[in-house]
Structure formats: C-alpha cells, structure tokens
Design a protein around this motif. Structure first.
Motif, short mmCIF file in Angstrom:
data_model
loop_
_atom_site.label_atom_id
_atom_site.label_comp_id
_atom_site.label_asym_id
_atom_site.label_seq_id
_atom_site.Cartn_x
_atom_site.Cartn_y
_atom_site.Cartn_z
N VAL A 84 0.83 -1.21 0.00
CA VAL A 84 0.00 0.00 0.00
C VAL A 84 0.86 1.25 0.00
CG1 VAL A 84 -1.69 1.35 1.33
CG2 VAL A 84 -1.91 -1.14 1.18
N THR A 85 0.46 2.22 -0.82
CA THR A 85 0.98 3.58 -0.74
C THR A 85 -0.15 4.47 -0.25
OG1 THR A 85 2.65 3.37 -2.48
CG2 THR A 85 1.79 5.57 -2.08
N ILE A 86 0.15 5.28 0.76
CA ILE A 86 -0.85 6.21 1.29
C ILE A 86 -0.63 7.57 0.63
CG2 ILE A 86 -1.72 7.37 3.36
CD1 ILE A 86 -0.78 4.90 4.96
N MET A 87 -1.69 8.07 -0.01
CA MET A 87 -1.64 9.34 -0.71
C MET A 87 -2.61 10.32 -0.07
SD MET A 87 0.43 8.80 -3.36
CE MET A 87 0.03 10.16 -4.46
N TRP B 285 4.75 8.40 13.64
CA TRP B 285 3.80 7.48 13.00
C TRP B 285 4.53 6.52 12.06
CZ3 TRP B 285 2.33 6.19 8.11
CH2 TRP B 285 1.11 5.50 7.96
N ALA B 286 5.45 7.06 11.25
CA ALA B 286 6.20 6.24 10.29
C ALA B 286 7.04 5.18 11.00
CB ALA B 286 7.08 7.12 9.42
N ARG B 287 7.66 5.56 12.10
CA ARG B 287 8.45 4.61 12.89
C ARG B 287 7.56 3.48 13.43
NH1 ARG B 287 11.85 8.55 15.81
NH2 ARG B 287 13.94 8.47 14.93
N LYS B 288 6.41 3.85 13.94
CA LYS B 288 5.50 2.88 14.54
C LYS B 288 5.08 1.82 13.54
CE LYS B 288 0.97 2.50 16.79
NZ LYS B 288 -0.20 3.27 17.32
N TYR B 289 4.82 2.25 12.29
CA TYR B 289 4.27 1.32 11.31
C TYR B 289 5.29 0.86 10.26
CZ TYR B 289 -0.27 2.40 13.31
OH TYR B 289 -1.33 2.55 14.17
N GLY B 290 6.52 1.34 10.35
CA GLY B 290 7.54 0.92 9.39
C GLY B 290 7.27 1.41 7.98
N SER C 208 -6.74 8.74 11.32
CA SER C 208 -7.90 8.22 10.59
C SER C 208 -7.54 7.02 9.71
CB SER C 208 -8.50 9.32 9.70
OG SER C 208 -7.65 9.59 8.59
N ILE C 209 -6.25 6.75 9.55
CA ILE C 209 -5.81 5.64 8.70
C ILE C 209 -6.04 4.33 9.45
CG2 ILE C 209 -3.86 4.60 7.47
CD1 ILE C 209 -2.65 7.47 7.36
N PRO C 210 -6.82 3.42 8.90
CA PRO C 210 -7.10 2.15 9.60
C PRO C 210 -5.82 1.38 9.91
CG PRO C 210 -8.56 2.43 7.71
CD PRO C 210 -7.53 3.51 7.61
N GLU C 211 -5.82 0.70 11.02
CA GLU C 211 -4.65 -0.05 11.47
C GLU C 211 -4.17 -1.04 10.42
OE1 GLU C 211 -1.88 -0.99 14.72
OE2 GLU C 211 -3.36 0.62 14.48
N ASN C 212 -5.10 -1.74 9.78
CA ASN C 212 -4.68 -2.75 8.80
C ASN C 212 -4.04 -2.12 7.57
OD1 ASN C 212 -7.31 -1.76 7.97
ND2 ASN C 212 -7.39 -3.42 6.49
N ILE C 213 -4.45 -0.90 7.21
CA ILE C 213 -3.82 -0.18 6.10
C ILE C 213 -2.42 0.28 6.50
CG2 ILE C 213 -3.93 1.90 4.67
CD1 ILE C 213 -5.93 -0.20 3.80
N ALA C 214 -2.32 0.86 7.69
CA ALA C 214 -1.02 1.34 8.17
C ALA C 214 0.00 0.21 8.24
CB ALA C 214 -1.18 2.00 9.53
N ARG C 215 -0.42 -0.98 8.67
CA ARG C 215 0.48 -2.12 8.80
C ARG C 215 0.95 -2.62 7.44
NH1 ARG C 215 2.49 -2.00 13.82
NH2 ARG C 215 0.83 -1.81 15.37
N ARG C 216 0.12 -2.47 6.40
CA ARG C 216 0.48 -2.95 5.06
C ARG C 216 1.19 -1.89 4.23
NH1 ARG C 216 -4.71 -3.93 2.39
NH2 ARG C 216 -3.41 -4.48 0.62
#
Length: 417
Positions: free
Chosen positions: A138-141, A213-218, A177-185
C-alpha cells in the motif's frame, strides 16, 4: 493513417492491463485538464476580442534568473560537460547540501551518500515505488494531490489508500484516521507541503508526528517539496529533514522548477535516508543517464543564491494579497496561504436568482466559458477551485490591471455560498 485501423490488429491486444489492456485508446471519458483546454478554446472562439485570463497555470510566468542562464551558457560551451552524467556530479550534490543548510537549517546531510540529482521531481516520484512496492503493498496518498507516486504503485500491483485533506484540519492529513490494517500494510506515505493544490503549509509539530507514525508502522515517508522555499508573511521555509528522526524514516524531494522558474530545465534532487537514496540511484541508473552536466552546474549556482527564490516569493506574496482581497470583496472566503503560488477557494453554490453550481468543475467551466477566467477545479474533498498567481503580468501595474479586470468581470453577478 487513423488509429482505428490499428485497433483492429494484434497491437490492441498486447497493451498491459495497467494502461487499459485491450481497451487502451477506446476510453471516451474526458479528463479534467482536457475539459479545461476545450473550454478555453471554445471561449476564445466565441469571444475573440476578449482577453482570456489564465489563473490555472501550475508553472512560473517568468524565465530563470539571468545569472543561472549565463552559467548554463558558460558550462554548455565546455567540452568536458558534453557526456553522460549518470547519477550526477559532486558539485551539484554539494550545492544541494549547502542549500538545505542555508535555507532550511538542515544539518548533517552527506553529499556522497544522502543526495542524488533527479531530472525534476516527477521522475523521482515515478521511480521510488519500484524500490519498495510489491503486489499487494500500500501507498498512502493525500487527496486532492499529485498522483504520480500512486499511479506507479498501481502499475506495480500495489494499492493506494487516500486520506482527504480537509479545511477543518488545515489541509493536513489526519494520520489517526488511517485504519490499522492499512497502516500495517503500507510501504510509502506521500506528503507535499506547501501543498498543491491547497497552498497549505505543514508545521514542525506535524512533521514530528509523521516521524513518530512512520516509525511505529515501518513506513517510508516521501516528502515532495517543490514549493518549500516559496514562503512569505514571516513563515520560514521548513524542511521535513529538519525534524529529528526524519532521515531515519524517509526522503525529501526538491526541485528548482517552481522556486527558481526552471520548469523546463528538469532538475531537482532527492535527499535523506541513505538506503532510500541508494535504492533510488539503482533504479534511476536503469531509467536515465542523468541530466546534462551544464544544467546541473547552472542549478548549483542557483542553489547557492537563494535570494533568487526570495525575490520570486515576494512577487507571489504581492499577487496573493491582491487576489485574496478582491475575491473576499465578492463574497468568497479566501485565505492567503503562507507558501506556494496556489490559492484554494471553495466554489459558490450558485448565482443569486440564477444557475446552480453542482461542483467545483461546474463553477470552473462557468468561469472559463462565461467570464474567460481559467482556474482548475478540485472535487476530491469538497468543491473547490484552484487559482494560481502565476498569471502573465509584467510588473506591479500590470498585476493590478489583471486583478481589476477579474473584479470587473465577476461584479455583475452575486454569488451564493
């Protein structure tokens, strides 16, 4: 020979799915910028004696500084600059490091391992997904926004998750607001401040939140910063890399296109995390052979003379002041941005006693066809139009004339908001 003939051959069946597969070229949808182009042509045809005021252009209205142009001519005449540049020259990388330090206060960037030139920011955005995205990643835009990183993510079989930029959040993405499953992927997070099209500026506190945030989710952060030095009204230019820990999680893309009036020169750089920079360099090496060395040397001259950008920013600030004042007099709620050359304004709902506007695009088309004023609509997160203060005007007197003419054309109706 017509393209229709070739749509009957095997060529039509061979296109990749990413650009439409067997249906490539058959799509009859008309995209936003094509609609604007057609509306402008129709308006000029219908009103040949009326000046079309183009407030939609997303590039500077003036040439590059004379000193930069002279440096290009000097370096282009040297035979040693004629060859391939590959991944760039040390002189440009060292100038980029000085620029980051002098303009943004960024310390500790290694020119050998943490900076690479790019042929503008767009190719860098196009190449970075190849460093990270596998199918399903996933890329978050942010939307509205510049889609290139997302487009190439999809090309590679990845997915794009969009976060809306809303007025109530100062057009900053709400990371919570970014869902956890999206952030993890997610592999990549794209940011752009000062922002196109909203003109919004980021804060130090927001960038610090991004790092955490970036550190938390890699997640790898890609901060696209072509307008970063175009700030005014006391706002100091802010780099993502000036925040502690930013280099651990990502890179920043700079371009001379907007800040030095060098859009056609195609020169910029990627700076930050050395592993990301190295990966970008490996992909880049398989995509291009580097920008002309004379252009890199002229750009290095520019980077060492940031007062060029300061002068450009003064002009945009002045134009913003005039445009905002005029629009507010007409009932709009326009707020001057503190950076970029874009003014993002909510579209009216209609004209009192007359037509309704169902979208930003509807209002934008009205402005072009009825008032011969061109803007760019954005309906991704609310109904807005984007004015650009890069309209053609030679000097302050001409700027005032253009703004006065817009006021005159819009004053014969009363907008409802």
């Amino acid at each position: 020979m017509s393209i229709d003939k070739y749509q009957e051959t095997y060529i039509q069946q061979n296109f990749a799915d990413r650009i439409g597969g067997a249906n490539y070229g058959k799509d009859t949808a008309i995209y936003k910028f094509e609609k604007i182009k057609r509306a402008k042509a129709a308006a000029k045809l219908e009103h040949p004696d009326t000046e079309l005021i183009d407030m939609g252009v997303g590039e500077p209205d003036e040439m590059a500084d004379a000193g930069i142009v002279a440096k290009l001519a000097e370096e282009a005449a040297k035979p040693e600059n004629r060859g391939y540049a590959d991944n760039g020259i040390a002189e440009f990388k060292e100038a980029a490091v000085r620029y980051l330090k002098n303009v943004f206060g960024v310390q500790g960037i290694d020119p050998a391992t943490e900076v690479l030139h790019s042929i503008g920011s767009k190719p860098a955005l196009a190449m970075l997904p190849s460093c990270f995205i596998n199918p399903g990643d996933v890329t978050i835009m942010t939307v509205p926004g510049y889609p290139v990183l997302g487009t190439h993510t999809k090309y590679l079989g990845g997915e794009v998750y969009n976060v809306e930029l809303k007025k109530e959040n100062d057009f900053l993405p709400d990371l919570s607001s970014i869902p956890e499953n999206i952030a993890r992927r997610a592999k990549l997070l794209y940011l752009n401040y000062p922002n196109n099209p909203t003109g919004a500026s980021a804060t130090y506190e927001f960038f610090a939140e991004v790092v955490e945030w970036a550190r938390k989710y890699g997640v790898v952060v890609v901060h696209d910063a072509p307008y970063a030095a175009l700030t005014f009204d006391g706002l100091k230019p802010l780099s993502f890399l000036s925040v502690p820990g930013a280099k651990d999680v990502g890179v920043e893309l700079h371009s001379l296109s907007k800040s030095y009036n060098m859009t056609g020169w195609r020169i910029g750089f990627v700076a930050g995390n050395p592993l990301v920079v190295k990966a970008f360099g490996d992909v880049k090496d398989n995509n291009d052979s580097g920008q002309f060395i004379a252009i890199q040397k002229a750009a290095a001259y520019g980077l060492d003379n940031p007062q060029i950008t300061e002068k450009i920013a003064e002009k945009y600030s002045r134009r913003h002041d005039m445009l905002v004042e005029m629009l507010n007099e007409l009932g709009f709620t326009a707020e001057k941005p503190k950076g970029s050359f874009f003014l993002y304004v909510e579209a009216p709902k209609g004209i009192k006693g007359g037509r309704r506007f169902e979208s930003g695009e509807d209002f934008s088309q009205y402005l072009i066809r009825e008032k011969l004023i061109s803007t760019v609509p954005w309906d991704d997160a609310g109904h807005f139009v984007r004015f650009s203060v890069t309209f053609i005007a030679n000097g302050e007197e001409e700027e005032r004339r253009v703004i006065s003419e817009i006021r005159r054309r819009l004053s014969d109706v009363e907008f409802e908001f």
